[in-house]
Design a protein around this motif. Structure first.
Motif, PDB file in Angstrom:
ATOM      1  N   PHE A 146       0.832  -1.198   0.000  1.00 60.48           N
ATOM      2  CA  PHE A 146       0.000   0.000   0.000  1.00 60.48           C
ATOM      3  C   PHE A 146       0.871   1.254   0.000  1.00 60.48           C
ATOM      4  O   PHE A 146       0.553   2.240  -0.654  1.00 60.48           O
ATOM      5  CB  PHE A 146      -0.932   0.011   1.209  1.00 60.48           C
ATOM      6  N   ALA A 147       1.984   1.208   0.721  1.00 58.87           N
ATOM      7  CA  ALA A 147       2.892   2.361   0.760  1.00 58.87           C
ATOM      8  C   ALA A 147       3.459   2.651  -0.622  1.00 58.87           C
ATOM      9  O   ALA A 147       3.553   3.811  -1.028  1.00 58.87           O
ATOM     10  CB  ALA A 147       4.015   2.103   1.766  1.00 58.87           C
ATOM     11  N   ALA A 148       3.837   1.623  -1.353  1.00 59.91           N
ATOM     12  CA  ALA A 148       4.394   1.819  -2.698  1.00 59.91           C
ATOM     13  C   ALA A 148       3.340   2.376  -3.651  1.00 59.91           C
ATOM     14  O   ALA A 148       3.632   3.267  -4.454  1.00 59.91           O
ATOM     15  CB  ALA A 148       4.955   0.511  -3.228  1.00 59.91           C
ATOM     16  N   ILE A 149       2.126   1.867  -3.564  1.00 60.00           N
ATOM     17  CA  ILE A 149       1.051   2.353  -4.435  1.00 60.00           C
ATOM     18  C   ILE A 149       0.730   3.809  -4.109  1.00 60.00           C
ATOM     19  O   ILE A 149       0.575   4.635  -5.004  1.00 60.00           O
ATOM     20  CB  ILE A 149      -0.188   1.453  -4.330  1.00 60.00           C
ATOM     21  N   THR A 157       7.903   9.317  -1.608  1.00 64.11           N
ATOM     22  CA  THR A 157       8.720   8.115  -1.483  1.00 64.11           C
ATOM     23  C   THR A 157       7.942   7.100  -0.674  1.00 64.11           C
ATOM     24  O   THR A 157       7.021   7.452   0.074  1.00 64.11           O
ATOM     25  CB  THR A 157      10.055   8.405  -0.770  1.00 64.11           C
ATOM     26  N   VAL A 158       8.301   5.834  -0.813  1.00 62.54           N
ATOM     27  CA  VAL A 158       7.653   4.787  -0.039  1.00 62.54           C
ATOM     28  C   VAL A 158       7.817   5.063   1.449  1.00 62.54           C
ATOM     29  O   VAL A 158       6.893   4.852   2.241  1.00 62.54           O
ATOM     30  CB  VAL A 158       8.225   3.400  -0.428  1.00 62.54           C
ATOM     31  N   GLN A 159       8.980   5.571   1.840  1.00 66.90           N
ATOM     32  CA  GLN A 159       9.229   5.866   3.255  1.00 66.90           C
ATOM     33  C   GLN A 159       8.257   6.897   3.811  1.00 66.90           C
ATOM     34  O   GLN A 159       7.935   6.883   4.998  1.00 66.90           O
ATOM     35  CB  GLN A 159      10.681   6.317   3.464  1.00 66.90           C
ATOM     36  N   ASP A 160       7.772   7.822   2.967  1.00 60.46           N
ATOM     37  CA  ASP A 160       6.793   8.824   3.414  1.00 60.46           C
ATOM     38  C   ASP A 160       5.482   8.183   3.859  1.00 60.46           C
ATOM     39  O   ASP A 160       4.729   8.773   4.619  1.00 60.46           O
ATOM     40  CB  ASP A 160       6.484   9.831   2.290  1.00 60.46           C
ATOM     41  N   TRP A 161       5.202   6.973   3.378  1.00 61.27           N
ATOM     42  CA  TRP A 161       3.937   6.298   3.664  1.00 61.27           C
ATOM     43  C   TRP A 161       4.073   5.172   4.671  1.00 61.27           C
ATOM     44  O   TRP A 161       3.108   4.484   4.932  1.00 61.27           O
ATOM     45  CB  TRP A 161       3.333   5.789   2.363  1.00 61.27           C
ATOM     46  N   MET A 162       5.245   4.982   5.206  1.00 60.39           N
ATOM     47  CA  MET A 162       5.427   3.893   6.156  1.00 60.39           C
ATOM     48  C   MET A 162       5.339   4.400   7.575  1.00 60.39           C
ATOM     49  O   MET A 162       5.424   5.496   7.887  1.00 60.39           O
ATOM     50  CB  MET A 162       6.760   3.206   5.913  1.00 60.39           C
TER      51      MET A 162
END
Length: 162
Positions: A146-149, A157-162
Motif C-alpha cells: 500500500f505504501a508503494a502504491i 517516497t515509499v518511506q513517506d507512507w510507512m
C-alpha cells in the motif's frame, strides 16, 4: 485524524451489517429494497473523504456466474457501487504460493497507473522499472505494498507512507 491509514476488513461484511441492521436478517429484503442500505453505505464511504487519513476498504471476491455457469472470473461481493465511490481500485491476487500481485484497476488521481501490475516476484525496482506519469515525471515501480502504491499516486517516497 490521529491515523495515517485505516483499513476496513471487509467492506463486504460492513455492507452485510447494514443490511442486518435494517432488515433483521441477511436473507430478508428484495434487492429493490436496498436503496436505503446503499445510501447509508455511500454516506459512510464519503465520510472518509472528510478526514486526513487513507481509508482502505477490502472487498471479498466471489465467482462470477452467467446463466448459472461459472465464467472463470471473479467479481466483488457486497456493495456493488464500491468501485464508483472509491478513488482507487486495486485487485490483490496470488499467482502461486510465493508471488503476489497488486493490479491497479482504476486510479482517479493518476490514470496512467491503470493496468499497472506490481508483483512481489521482483520486490526491488530496477532502472528499467519506471513509469512516466501524466506530468512527465518518472516514478520507480516494482513493489506491491500500500505504501508503494500511495507513493506512486502522490509522487512521494515509499518511506513517506510507512
Amino acid at each position: 485524524d490521529n491515523f495515517r491509514s485505516v483499513v476496513i476488513d471487509t467492506a463486504t461484511e460492513m455492507w452485510e451489517l447494514l443490511r442486518l441492521a435494517r432488515f433483521g436478517a441477511l436473507s430478508t429484503g428484495q434487492t429493490t429494497s436496498f436503496g436505503p442500505v446503499n445510501a447509508e453505505m455511500r454516506k459512510l464511504i464519503r465520510e472518509a473523504y472528510n478526514h486526513n487519513a487513507n481509508v482502505i476498504f477490502l472487498q471479498k471476491l466471489g465467482k462470477k456466474y452467467v446463466n448459472r455457469e461459472w465464467d472463470g472470473s471473479y467479481e466483488p461481493k457486497g456493495f456493488g457501487d464500491m468501485a464508483y465511490e472509491a478513488q482507487l481500485v486495486v485487485r490483490l491476487y496470488r499467482e502461486d504460493p510465493n508471488i503476489f500481485h497488486a493490479l491497479v484497476q482504476d486510479c482517479r488521481q493518476e490514470p496512467a497507473l491503470n493496468g499497472l501490475d506490481l508483483s512481489s516476484a521482483d520486490p526491488v525496482a530496477t532502472a528499467g522499472d519506471k513509469m512516466v506519469m501524466s506530468d512527465g515525471s518518472e516514478l520507480m515501480t516494482g513493489v506491491n505494498t500500500f505504501a508503494a502504491i500511495a507513493a506512486l499516486i502522490c509522487g512521494d517516497t515509499v518511506q513517506d507512507w510507512m
